[in-house]
Design a protein around this motif. Structure first.
Motif, mmCIF file in Angstrom:
data_model
loop_
_atom_site.group_PDB
_atom_site.id
_atom_site.type_symbol
_atom_site.label_atom_id
_atom_site.label_comp_id
_atom_site.label_asym_id
_atom_site.label_seq_id
_atom_site.Cartn_x
_atom_site.Cartn_y
_atom_site.Cartn_z
ATOM 1 N N VAL A 191 19.450 31.034 -14.154
ATOM 2 C CA VAL A 191 18.146 31.211 -15.698
ATOM 3 C C VAL A 191 17.729 33.466 -14.685
ATOM 4 O O VAL A 191 18.219 33.858 -16.101
ATOM 5 N N SER A 192 17.225 32.264 -14.061
ATOM 6 C CA SER A 192 16.152 33.952 -13.683
ATOM 7 C C SER A 192 17.427 35.421 -13.308
ATOM 8 O O SER A 192 17.031 36.867 -13.473
ATOM 9 N N PHE B 245 19.867 36.239 -15.315
ATOM 10 C CA PHE B 245 20.325 36.932 -16.479
ATOM 11 C C PHE B 245 18.471 38.398 -16.463
ATOM 12 O O PHE B 245 19.063 39.671 -16.751
ATOM 13 N N PRO B 246 17.716 37.665 -16.751
ATOM 14 C CA PRO B 246 16.376 38.864 -16.939
ATOM 15 C C PRO B 246 16.350 39.948 -15.584
ATOM 16 O O PRO B 246 16.395 41.448 -15.438
ATOM 17 N N TYR B 247 17.325 39.688 -14.566
ATOM 18 C CA TYR B 247 17.497 40.956 -13.411
ATOM 19 C C TYR B 247 18.238 41.874 -13.919
ATOM 20 O O TYR B 247 18.390 42.727 -13.207
ATOM 21 N N GLY C 89 18.934 42.269 -16.374
ATOM 22 C CA GLY C 89 18.529 43.540 -17.759
ATOM 23 C C GLY C 89 17.626 44.361 -16.855
ATOM 24 O O GLY C 89 17.851 46.263 -17.116
ATOM 25 N N PHE C 90 17.121 43.833 -15.963
ATOM 26 C CA PHE C 90 16.531 45.066 -14.892
ATOM 27 C C PHE C 90 17.467 45.991 -14.864
ATOM 28 O O PHE C 90 17.128 46.920 -14.522
ATOM 29 N N TRP D 156 20.091 46.999 -15.381
ATOM 30 C CA TRP D 156 20.757 47.698 -16.516
ATOM 31 C C TRP D 156 19.570 49.486 -17.130
ATOM 32 O O TRP D 156 20.758 50.173 -17.097
#
Length: 99
Positions: free
Chosen positions: A11-12, A14-16, A18-19, A21
């Motif tokens: 799950v972690s 996905f935020p990475y 986004g970071f 991007w």
């Protein structure tokens, strides 16, 4: 509710992503540092199969197989070095512009 470490690891990502991007789109991140942040994805891509190999072949966790763990962790070290060198160069360039 208890979340397993494997689920949390997955799950972690996905935020990475986004970071990454955001950092790519903002055009303010030093190029070498940005490459370092992307190399971290290589670390993740190498660590997962290495962990599976350690479990299947040695019946141990990746952290207990030194040569395999060290090889996978080398990508983390490369990533960190690139990030530091990228931001270091940006600081040097900014200081040169001020003088």
């Amino acid at each position: 509710m208890i979340i397993s470490k494997d689920t949390l690891f997955g799950v972690s990502l996905f935020p990475y992503l986004g970071f990454l991007w955001f950092m790519t789109r903002c055009h303010q991140t030093p190029r070498l540092a940005l490459i370092g942040f992307y190399v971290l994805l290589i670390f993740v891509a190498v660590t997962i199969p290495a962990g599976i190999y350690a479990k299947v072949h040695y019946h141990e966790a990746l952290a207990n197989i030194d040569w395999l763990h060290g090889s996978a962790e080398s990508f983390l070290s490369i990533s960190n070095i690139l990030v530091v060198l990228g931001f270091r160069q940006a600081i040097i360039n900014q200081q040169k512009e001020k003088t």
